[in-house]
Design a protein around this motif. Structure first.
Motif, PDB file in Angstrom:
ATOM      1  N   TYR A  90      32.770  15.221  47.729  1.00 59.88           N
ATOM      2  CA  TYR A  90      31.742  14.873  48.848  1.00 59.88           C
ATOM      3  C   TYR A  90      31.282  16.164  49.587  1.00 59.88           C
ATOM      4  O   TYR A  90      32.207  17.111  49.523  1.00 59.88           O
ATOM      5  N   ASN A  91      30.252  16.158  49.875  1.00 58.22           N
ATOM      6  CA  ASN A  91      29.535  17.381  50.461  1.00 58.22           C
ATOM      7  C   ASN A  91      29.753  17.074  52.120  1.00 58.22           C
ATOM      8  O   ASN A  91      29.069  16.139  52.752  1.00 58.22           O
ATOM      9  N   LEU A  92      30.674  17.980  52.824  1.00 57.31           N
ATOM     10  CA  LEU A  92      31.055  17.510  54.350  1.00 57.31           C
ATOM     11  C   LEU A  92      29.676  18.462  55.286  1.00 57.31           C
ATOM     12  O   LEU A  92      29.409  19.312  54.632  1.00 57.31           O
ATOM     13  N   ALA A  93      29.595  17.818  56.318  1.00 52.22           N
ATOM     14  CA  ALA A  93      28.929  18.452  57.257  1.00 52.22           C
ATOM     15  C   ALA A  93      29.493  19.077  58.324  1.00 52.22           C
ATOM     16  O   ALA A  93      30.430  18.912  58.776  1.00 52.22           O
ATOM     17  N   ASP A  94      28.495  20.132  58.691  1.00 57.85           N
ATOM     18  CA  ASP A  94      29.108  20.980  59.625  1.00 57.85           C
ATOM     19  C   ASP A  94      29.514  20.158  61.097  1.00 57.85           C
ATOM     20  O   ASP A  94      28.437  19.450  61.603  1.00 57.85           O
ATOM     21  N   GLY A  95      30.448  20.648  61.552  1.00 60.45           N
ATOM     22  CA  GLY A  95      30.921  20.266  62.803  1.00 60.45           C
ATOM     23  C   GLY A  95      31.485  18.819  62.941  1.00 60.45           C
ATOM     24  O   GLY A  95      31.980  18.308  64.087  1.00 60.45           O
ATOM     25  N   ARG A  96      31.715  18.413  61.713  1.00 63.73           N
ATOM     26  CA  ARG A  96      32.426  16.918  61.740  1.00 63.73           C
ATOM     27  C   ARG A  96      33.912  17.061  61.464  1.00 63.73           C
ATOM     28  O   ARG A  96      34.457  18.009  60.989  1.00 63.73           O
ATOM     29  N   THR A  97      34.478  15.814  61.871  1.00 64.36           N
ATOM     30  CA  THR A  97      35.882  15.533  61.481  1.00 64.36           C
ATOM     31  C   THR A  97      36.089  14.642  60.631  1.00 64.36           C
ATOM     32  O   THR A  97      35.563  13.344  60.712  1.00 64.36           O
ATOM     33  N   TYR A  98      36.757  14.842  59.539  1.00 65.52           N
ATOM     34  CA  TYR A  98      37.198  13.833  58.474  1.00 65.52           C
ATOM     35  C   TYR A  98      38.662  13.617  58.365  1.00 65.52           C
ATOM     36  O   TYR A  98      39.523  14.333  58.674  1.00 65.52           O
ATOM     37  N   ALA A  99      38.941  12.416  57.727  1.00 71.13           N
ATOM     38  CA  ALA A  99      40.388  11.913  57.690  1.00 71.13           C
ATOM     39  C   ALA A  99      40.444  11.178  56.529  1.00 71.13           C
ATOM     40  O   ALA A  99      39.946  10.306  55.966  1.00 71.13           O
ATOM     41  N   PHE A 100      41.539  11.722  55.664  1.00 71.36           N
ATOM     42  CA  PHE A 100      41.908  10.631  54.481  1.00 71.36           C
ATOM     43  C   PHE A 100      42.681   9.700  54.747  1.00 71.36           C
ATOM     44  O   PHE A 100      43.637   9.950  55.688  1.00 71.36           O
ATOM     45  N   ARG A 101      42.433   8.387  54.566  1.00 72.65           N
ATOM     46  CA  ARG A 101      43.155   7.277  54.878  1.00 72.65           C
ATOM     47  C   ARG A 101      43.343   6.593  53.585  1.00 72.65           C
ATOM     48  O   ARG A 101      42.628   6.643  52.698  1.00 72.65           O
ATOM     49  N   TYR A 102      44.206   5.427  53.991  1.00 70.78           N
ATOM     50  CA  TYR A 102      44.214   4.487  52.728  1.00 70.78           C
ATOM     51  C   TYR A 102      42.996   3.693  52.872  1.00 70.78           C
ATOM     52  O   TYR A 102      42.580   3.262  53.798  1.00 70.78           O
ATOM     53  N   ASP A 103      42.592   3.464  51.607  1.00 70.92           N
ATOM     54  CA  ASP A 103      41.061   2.562  51.425  1.00 70.92           C
ATOM     55  C   ASP A 103      41.494   1.163  51.404  1.00 70.92           C
ATOM     56  O   ASP A 103      41.882   0.679  50.262  1.00 70.92           O
ATOM     57  N   THR A 104      41.569   0.327  52.296  1.00 69.92           N
ATOM     58  CA  THR A 104      41.916  -1.017  52.204  1.00 69.92           C
ATOM     59  C   THR A 104      40.874  -1.940  51.759  1.00 69.92           C
ATOM     60  O   THR A 104      40.879  -3.087  51.546  1.00 69.92           O
ATOM     61  N   ARG A 105      39.708  -1.534  51.249  1.00 74.40           N
ATOM     62  CA  ARG A 105      38.529  -2.050  50.481  1.00 74.40           C
ATOM     63  C   ARG A 105      38.736  -2.323  48.943  1.00 74.40           C
ATOM     64  O   ARG A 105      38.140  -2.819  48.541  1.00 74.40           O
ATOM     65  N   THR A 106      40.001  -1.524  48.478  1.00 78.31           N
ATOM     66  CA  THR A 106      40.125  -1.608  47.312  1.00 78.31           C
ATOM     67  C   THR A 106      41.447  -2.432  47.095  1.00 78.31           C
ATOM     68  O   THR A 106      42.216  -2.783  47.948  1.00 78.31           O
ATOM     69  N   SER A 107      41.642  -3.204  45.781  1.00 78.54           N
ATOM     70  CA  SER A 107      42.649  -4.017  45.499  1.00 78.54           C
ATOM     71  C   SER A 107      44.023  -3.133  45.451  1.00 78.54           C
ATOM     72  O   SER A 107      45.458  -3.798  45.659  1.00 78.54           O
ATOM     73  N   TYR A 108      44.023  -1.903  44.933  1.00 82.01           N
ATOM     74  CA  TYR A 108      45.422  -1.026  45.012  1.00 82.01           C
ATOM     75  C   TYR A 108      45.216  -0.429  46.504  1.00 82.01           C
ATOM     76  O   TYR A 108      44.573   0.351  46.754  1.00 82.01           O
ATOM     77  N   GLY A 109      46.545  -0.769  47.310  1.00 83.00           N
ATOM     78  CA  GLY A 109      46.887  -0.417  48.574  1.00 83.00           C
ATOM     79  C   GLY A 109      46.930   1.151  48.651  1.00 83.00           C
ATOM     80  O   GLY A 109      47.019   1.691  49.898  1.00 83.00           O
ATOM     81  N   GLN A 110      47.062   1.772  47.589  1.00 82.46           N
ATOM     82  CA  GLN A 110      47.462   3.329  47.728  1.00 82.46           C
ATOM     83  C   GLN A 110      46.247   4.141  47.466  1.00 82.46           C
ATOM     84  O   GLN A 110      46.359   5.396  47.285  1.00 82.46           O
ATOM     85  N   ASP A 111      44.987   3.515  47.310  1.00 81.21           N
ATOM     86  CA  ASP A 111      43.783   4.427  46.949  1.00 81.21           C
ATOM     87  C   ASP A 111      43.646   5.032  48.301  1.00 81.21           C
ATOM     88  O   ASP A 111      43.822   4.610  49.456  1.00 81.21           O
ATOM     89  N   ILE A 112      42.797   6.275  48.027  1.00 86.37           N
ATOM     90  CA  ILE A 112      42.575   7.245  49.222  1.00 86.37           C
ATOM     91  C   ILE A 112      41.228   7.570  49.390  1.00 86.37           C
ATOM     92  O   ILE A 112      40.339   7.499  48.282  1.00 86.37           O
ATOM     93  N   GLU A 113      40.545   7.283  50.378  1.00 93.14           N
ATOM     94  CA  GLU A 113      39.296   7.746  50.831  1.00 93.14           C
ATOM     95  C   GLU A 113      39.199   8.626  52.127  1.00 93.14           C
ATOM     96  O   GLU A 113      40.173   8.646  52.771  1.00 93.14           O
ATOM     97  N   LEU A 114      38.031   9.742  51.860  1.00 93.63           N
ATOM     98  CA  LEU A 114      37.837  10.404  53.112  1.00 93.63           C
ATOM     99  C   LEU A 114      36.881  10.042  53.884  1.00 93.63           C
ATOM    100  O   LEU A 114      35.545   9.521  53.540  1.00 93.63           O
ATOM    101  N   PHE A 115      37.305   9.403  55.125  1.00 90.14           N
ATOM    102  CA  PHE A 115      36.375   8.851  56.350  1.00 90.14           C
ATOM    103  C   PHE A 115      35.945  10.157  57.339  1.00 90.14           C
ATOM    104  O   PHE A 115      36.687  10.783  57.720  1.00 90.14           O
ATOM    105  N   ASP A 116      34.611   9.854  57.691  1.00 86.78           N
ATOM    106  CA  ASP A 116      33.828  10.658  58.482  1.00 86.78           C
ATOM    107  C   ASP A 116      34.476  10.045  59.856  1.00 86.78           C
ATOM    108  O   ASP A 116      33.932   8.950  60.262  1.00 86.78           O
ATOM    109  N   ILE A 117      35.173  10.548  60.603  1.00 87.89           N
ATOM    110  CA  ILE A 117      35.633   9.925  62.071  1.00 87.89           C
ATOM    111  C   ILE A 117      34.995  10.471  63.355  1.00 87.89           C
ATOM    112  O   ILE A 117      35.277  10.019  64.340  1.00 87.89           O
ATOM    113  N   THR A 118      34.061  11.512  63.200  1.00 87.29           N
ATOM    114  CA  THR A 118      33.305  11.820  64.355  1.00 87.29           C
ATOM    115  C   THR A 118      31.767  11.745  64.185  1.00 87.29           C
ATOM    116  O   THR A 118      31.256  11.473  63.202  1.00 87.29           O
TER     117      THR A 118
END
Length: 118
Positions: A90-118
């Motif tokens: 992903y190309n991240l944006a200036d001034g933002r905060t991101y978080a690695f979290r488990y991706d609950t949208r997938t069938s495998y509960g340990q998939d990781i996604e990077l979410f924009d949280i600000t």
């Protein structure tokens, strides 16, 4: 053609050129720095890189602030359940905060996604 008309024509041509630049090109041309924060809100180690530089703090609960002039591209393995690296970028944006979290949208509960949280 008068000098004023030539100057105006040149100015309009330059404005058209600038309008055609996309956001990424504009960052490159300006040489600006981007600064963003990445949190690991999981309980696992997530090795990732920003613009090719590996993080020093991949562990769960860690927070890293990055400053880069190279575009701000993060690269990480999003599925630890499969052998090898399943790279996501992903190309991240200036001034933002991101978080690695488990991706609950997938069938495998340990998939990781990077979410924009600000």
């Amino acid at each position: 053609m008068s000098n004023i008309h030539k100057m105006l024509e040149s100015t309009f041509a330059n404005q058209d050129l600038l309008i055609d630049l996309n956001e990424k090109d504009a960052e490159t041309v300006s040489g600006g720095l981007e600064r963003f924060t990445i949190r690991n809100e999981t309980d696992v180690r997530i090795p990732y890189a920003v613009d090719g530089k590996q993080t020093s703090y991949p562990y769960g609960g860690s927070v890293s602030t990055w400053t880069t002039g190279k575009g701000g591209t993060v690269d990480f393995d999003y599925d630890f359940g499969l052998p090898g690296v399943q790279s996501r970028k992903y190309n991240l944006a200036d001034g933002r905060t991101y978080a690695f979290r488990y991706d609950t949208r997938t069938s495998y509960g340990q998939d990781i996604e990077l979410f924009d949280i600000t």
